[in-house]
Design a protein around this motif. Structure first.
Motif, PDB file in Angstrom:
ATOM      1  N   TYR A 216      75.307  11.242  50.677  1.00  0.00           N
ATOM      2  CA  TYR A 216      75.800  11.800  52.152  1.00  0.00           C
ATOM      3  C   TYR A 216      76.101  10.887  53.022  1.00  0.00           C
ATOM      4  O   TYR A 216      75.992  10.847  54.184  1.00  0.00           O
ATOM      5  CB  TYR A 216      74.806  12.747  52.751  1.00  0.00           C
ATOM      6  CG  TYR A 216      74.085  13.961  51.705  1.00  0.00           C
ATOM      7  CD1 TYR A 216      75.176  14.863  51.070  1.00  0.00           C
ATOM      8  CD2 TYR A 216      72.617  13.971  51.461  1.00  0.00           C
ATOM      9  CE1 TYR A 216      74.715  15.624  50.219  1.00  0.00           C
ATOM     10  CE2 TYR A 216      72.402  15.128  50.656  1.00  0.00           C
ATOM     11  CZ  TYR A 216      73.389  15.913  50.076  1.00  0.00           C
ATOM     12  OH  TYR A 216      72.905  16.929  49.205  1.00  0.00           O
ATOM     13  N   GLY A 217      76.572   9.486  52.377  1.00  0.00           N
ATOM     14  CA  GLY A 217      76.859   8.430  53.174  1.00  0.00           C
ATOM     15  C   GLY A 217      75.672   7.573  53.783  1.00  0.00           C
ATOM     16  O   GLY A 217      75.798   6.630  54.673  1.00  0.00           O
ATOM     17  N   VAL A 218      74.305   7.678  53.407  1.00  0.00           N
ATOM     18  CA  VAL A 218      73.187   7.153  53.611  1.00  0.00           C
ATOM     19  C   VAL A 218      72.635   6.383  52.510  1.00  0.00           C
ATOM     20  O   VAL A 218      72.488   7.127  51.549  1.00  0.00           O
ATOM     21  CB  VAL A 218      72.245   7.831  54.143  1.00  0.00           C
ATOM     22  CG1 VAL A 218      70.740   7.349  54.571  1.00  0.00           C
ATOM     23  CG2 VAL A 218      72.637   8.721  55.529  1.00  0.00           C
ATOM     24  N   LYS A 219      72.351   5.238  52.729  1.00  0.00           N
ATOM     25  CA  LYS A 219      71.758   4.258  51.628  1.00  0.00           C
ATOM     26  C   LYS A 219      69.936   4.592  51.713  1.00  0.00           C
ATOM     27  O   LYS A 219      69.682   4.708  52.875  1.00  0.00           O
ATOM     28  CB  LYS A 219      71.892   2.933  51.848  1.00  0.00           C
ATOM     29  CG  LYS A 219      73.455   2.417  51.498  1.00  0.00           C
ATOM     30  CD  LYS A 219      73.462   0.952  51.731  1.00  0.00           C
ATOM     31  CE  LYS A 219      74.996   0.658  51.450  1.00  0.00           C
ATOM     32  NZ  LYS A 219      75.129  -0.747  51.833  1.00  0.00           N
ATOM     33  N   SER A 220      69.605   4.494  50.533  1.00  0.00           N
ATOM     34  CA  SER A 220      67.999   4.839  50.698  1.00  0.00           C
ATOM     35  C   SER A 220      67.249   4.078  49.522  1.00  0.00           C
ATOM     36  O   SER A 220      67.944   3.606  48.507  1.00  0.00           O
ATOM     37  CB  SER A 220      67.730   6.433  50.578  1.00  0.00           C
ATOM     38  OG  SER A 220      68.193   6.553  49.201  1.00  0.00           O
ATOM     39  N   MET A 221      66.066   3.862  49.883  1.00  0.00           N
ATOM     40  CA  MET A 221      65.209   3.050  48.865  1.00  0.00           C
ATOM     41  C   MET A 221      63.658   3.744  49.089  1.00  0.00           C
ATOM     42  O   MET A 221      63.373   4.170  50.328  1.00  0.00           O
ATOM     43  CB  MET A 221      64.966   1.579  49.247  1.00  0.00           C
ATOM     44  CG  MET A 221      64.213   0.763  48.231  1.00  0.00           C
ATOM     45  SD  MET A 221      64.446   1.350  46.412  1.00  0.00           S
ATOM     46  CE  MET A 221      66.335   0.538  46.363  1.00  0.00           C
ATOM     47  N   SER A 222      62.925   4.045  48.026  1.00  0.00           N
ATOM     48  CA  SER A 222      61.755   4.813  48.068  1.00  0.00           C
ATOM     49  C   SER A 222      60.813   4.419  46.614  1.00  0.00           C
ATOM     50  O   SER A 222      61.596   3.995  45.637  1.00  0.00           O
ATOM     51  CB  SER A 222      62.125   6.144  48.046  1.00  0.00           C
ATOM     52  OG  SER A 222      60.851   6.901  47.690  1.00  0.00           O
ATOM     53  N   MET A 223      59.906   4.359  46.987  1.00  0.00           N
ATOM     54  CA  MET A 223      58.673   4.275  45.684  1.00  0.00           C
ATOM     55  C   MET A 223      59.161   5.170  44.673  1.00  0.00           C
ATOM     56  O   MET A 223      58.885   5.034  43.533  1.00  0.00           O
ATOM     57  CB  MET A 223      57.564   4.239  46.041  1.00  0.00           C
ATOM     58  CG  MET A 223      56.376   3.956  45.068  1.00  0.00           C
ATOM     59  SD  MET A 223      56.791   2.348  44.077  1.00  0.00           S
ATOM     60  CE  MET A 223      56.669   1.129  45.398  1.00  0.00           C
ATOM     61  N   GLY A 224      59.680   6.273  45.241  1.00  0.00           N
ATOM     62  CA  GLY A 224      59.902   7.549  44.354  1.00  0.00           C
ATOM     63  C   GLY A 224      60.813   7.320  43.034  1.00  0.00           C
ATOM     64  O   GLY A 224      61.239   7.893  42.266  1.00  0.00           O
TER      65      GLY A 224
ATOM     66  N   GLY B  68      78.961   7.396  62.728  1.00  0.00           N
ATOM     67  CA  GLY B  68      80.032   6.300  62.318  1.00  0.00           C
ATOM     68  C   GLY B  68      79.086   5.078  61.900  1.00  0.00           C
ATOM     69  O   GLY B  68      79.826   3.890  61.796  1.00  0.00           O
ATOM     70  N   HIS B  69      77.803   5.157  62.097  1.00  0.00           N
ATOM     71  CA  HIS B  69      76.952   3.968  61.860  1.00  0.00           C
ATOM     72  C   HIS B  69      76.705   3.775  60.410  1.00  0.00           C
ATOM     73  O   HIS B  69      76.577   4.875  59.688  1.00  0.00           O
ATOM     74  CB  HIS B  69      75.698   4.229  62.490  1.00  0.00           C
ATOM     75  CG  HIS B  69      75.902   4.422  64.046  1.00  0.00           C
ATOM     76  ND1 HIS B  69      76.549   3.410  64.812  1.00  0.00           N
ATOM     77  CD2 HIS B  69      75.726   5.241  64.906  1.00  0.00           C
ATOM     78  CE1 HIS B  69      76.783   3.819  66.176  1.00  0.00           C
ATOM     79  NE2 HIS B  69      76.191   4.981  66.163  1.00  0.00           N
ATOM     80  N   ARG B  70      76.725   2.848  59.975  1.00  0.00           N
ATOM     81  CA  ARG B  70      76.102   2.326  58.633  1.00  0.00           C
ATOM     82  C   ARG B  70      74.851   2.327  58.445  1.00  0.00           C
ATOM     83  O   ARG B  70      74.036   1.792  59.379  1.00  0.00           O
ATOM     84  CB  ARG B  70      76.757   1.060  58.275  1.00  0.00           C
ATOM     85  CG  ARG B  70      78.164   0.649  58.101  1.00  0.00           C
ATOM     86  CD  ARG B  70      78.543  -0.832  57.863  1.00  0.00           C
ATOM     87  NE  ARG B  70      77.956  -1.712  59.097  1.00  0.00           N
ATOM     88  CZ  ARG B  70      77.881  -3.138  59.170  1.00  0.00           C
ATOM     89  NH1 ARG B  70      77.980  -3.566  58.041  1.00  0.00           N
ATOM     90  NH2 ARG B  70      77.417  -3.710  60.001  1.00  0.00           N
ATOM     91  N   THR B  71      74.409   3.239  57.833  1.00  0.00           N
ATOM     92  CA  THR B  71      72.664   3.786  57.848  1.00  0.00           C
ATOM     93  C   THR B  71      72.040   3.855  56.914  1.00  0.00           C
ATOM     94  O   THR B  71      72.632   4.171  55.728  1.00  0.00           O
ATOM     95  CB  THR B  71      72.953   5.237  58.523  1.00  0.00           C
ATOM     96  OG1 THR B  71      73.637   5.344  59.583  1.00  0.00           O
ATOM     97  CG2 THR B  71      71.095   5.774  58.820  1.00  0.00           C
ATOM     98  N   GLY B  72      70.913   3.417  56.922  1.00  0.00           N
ATOM     99  CA  GLY B  72      69.900   3.601  55.673  1.00  0.00           C
ATOM    100  C   GLY B  72      68.524   4.009  56.084  1.00  0.00           C
ATOM    101  O   GLY B  72      68.374   4.092  57.355  1.00  0.00           O
ATOM    102  N   ILE B  73      67.846   4.639  54.843  1.00  0.00           N
ATOM    103  CA  ILE B  73      66.672   5.169  55.179  1.00  0.00           C
ATOM    104  C   ILE B  73      65.492   4.487  54.114  1.00  0.00           C
ATOM    105  O   ILE B  73      65.999   4.536  52.987  1.00  0.00           O
ATOM    106  CB  ILE B  73      66.376   6.763  55.187  1.00  0.00           C
ATOM    107  CG1 ILE B  73      64.936   7.202  55.761  1.00  0.00           C
ATOM    108  CG2 ILE B  73      66.911   7.297  53.972  1.00  0.00           C
ATOM    109  CD1 ILE B  73      65.125   8.545  56.157  1.00  0.00           C
ATOM    110  N   LEU B  74      64.550   4.136  54.567  1.00  0.00           N
ATOM    111  CA  LEU B  74      63.345   3.549  53.585  1.00  0.00           C
ATOM    112  C   LEU B  74      62.143   4.192  53.847  1.00  0.00           C
ATOM    113  O   LEU B  74      61.616   4.459  54.910  1.00  0.00           O
ATOM    114  CB  LEU B  74      63.130   1.934  54.288  1.00  0.00           C
ATOM    115  CG  LEU B  74      61.925   1.291  53.349  1.00  0.00           C
ATOM    116  CD1 LEU B  74      62.195   0.890  51.998  1.00  0.00           C
ATOM    117  CD2 LEU B  74      61.809  -0.039  54.059  1.00  0.00           C
ATOM    118  N   ASP B  75      61.891   4.860  52.827  1.00  0.00           N
ATOM    119  CA  ASP B  75      60.628   5.693  52.620  1.00  0.00           C
ATOM    120  C   ASP B  75      59.465   4.796  52.533  1.00  0.00           C
ATOM    121  O   ASP B  75      59.101   3.990  51.461  1.00  0.00           O
ATOM    122  CB  ASP B  75      60.915   6.487  51.345  1.00  0.00           C
ATOM    123  CG  ASP B  75      59.807   7.567  51.208  1.00  0.00           C
ATOM    124  OD1 ASP B  75      58.943   7.406  51.900  1.00  0.00           O
ATOM    125  OD2 ASP B  75      60.002   8.394  50.311  1.00  0.00           O
ATOM    126  N   ALA B  76      58.633   4.539  53.360  1.00  0.00           N
ATOM    127  CA  ALA B  76      57.570   3.719  53.316  1.00  0.00           C
ATOM    128  C   ALA B  76      56.045   4.145  52.909  1.00  0.00           C
ATOM    129  O   ALA B  76      55.051   3.752  52.976  1.00  0.00           O
ATOM    130  CB  ALA B  76      57.326   2.862  54.540  1.00  0.00           C
TER     131      ALA B  76
END
Length: 263
Positions: free
Chosen positions: A83-91, A44-52
């Motif tokens: 899938y409900g997750v925000k993401s950012m990546s150089m890819g 239930g958490h607003r979640t993101g993942i950053l590809d460093a």
């Protein structure tokens, strides 16, 4: 005027930031990072993942995402979501087959853009998937970003543990709280007889290392072909097999980490 370390600051619109790190490549760090992020979202958490990882981004493949991010009204990169997750990546910013043949200054400029020019739109937790090693990217993030904690990923193999200790020492030197260690590929569980077979070394090695460095053992992820297959097809285990014992391991670790950082 005396020069000191850069002043740390938070990431805009993000409550908690947790780094997932391994000083050695090939231990499944990105797979664990994305499954933890998905577990946070399922809780239930607003979640993101950053590809460093500037040179070898994995998150686009793991989340089955592609395409260049659009810009928001204030010229911030808008994350891609699945899938409900925000993401950012150089890819997302370079073609998949193109090498990033950059020197240090360009890498640091790209990292600053990923850290501070993304419109996350309000997150409870952001998972930072750090590249392997203890170099420029790790130092920049630990010295410039307010991290709520770091998770170390290792296999039970002695060679992997020796490098994991380097990561532990780095976070201690820069005063980043160590939340604990995750043992990946800890043992192969036989599908026929359910017996456990350590492939990459005795689990006792992990326990000894945690005791010596006063680390929590957050959890042990088994060696299972489905985890790799799920990752390769862009549908990680927590999404592909949410009721499996493997998915439950990830969710248990995410729950423990959430409590440690005050989610």
């Amino acid at each position: 005027m005396q020069r000191g370390l850069p002043q740390k600051r938070g990431i805009r619109d993000v409550r908690k930031v947790v780094a997932v790190s391994s000083a050695k490549g090939g231990v499944g760090k990105s797979t664990i990072a994305v499954n933890l992020a998905l577990s946070f979202a399922r809780n239930g958490h607003r979640t993101g993942i950053l590809d460093a990882d500037i040179f070898g981004p994995s998150i686009p493949t793991l989340l089955n995402l592609s395409g260049e991010p659009r810009l928001s009204s204030n010229n911030q990169l808008v994350p891609l979501s699945n899938y409900g997750v925000k993401s950012m990546s150089m890819g997302y910013l370079i073609p998949e087959a193109s090498p990033v043949a950059w020197r240090g200054l360009m890498v640091m400029k790209a990292l600053q853009q990923l850290l501070h020019e993304v419109d996350w739109g309000g997150l409870d937790i952001l998972v930072l998937d750090l590249p392997p090693g203890t170099g420029d990217v790790q130092l920049t993030i630990t010295q410039q970003v307010n991290l709520d904690g770091a998770i170390i990923i290792s296999t039970p193999q002695d060679l992997s543990l020796k490098d994991a200790i380097k990561g532990v020492n780095l976070f201690q030197k820069v005063s980043v709280p160590l939340l604990g260690l995750v043992s990946n590929m800890s043992a192969f569980i036989c599908p026929a007889c359910s017996s456990s077979h350590p492939i990459f070394g005795s689990p006792a090695h992990i326990s000894e290392m945690c005791r010596e460095h006063q680390l929590r053992l957050l959890g042990e992820i088994p060696l299972h072909p489905s985890i790799c297959e799920d990752a390769d097809r862009g549908k990680p285990t927590v999404v592909a097999e949410p009721e499996s014992e493997r998915a439950k391991k990830f969710e248990e670790i995410a729950t423990a980490v959430g409590k440690l950082v005050g989610l």
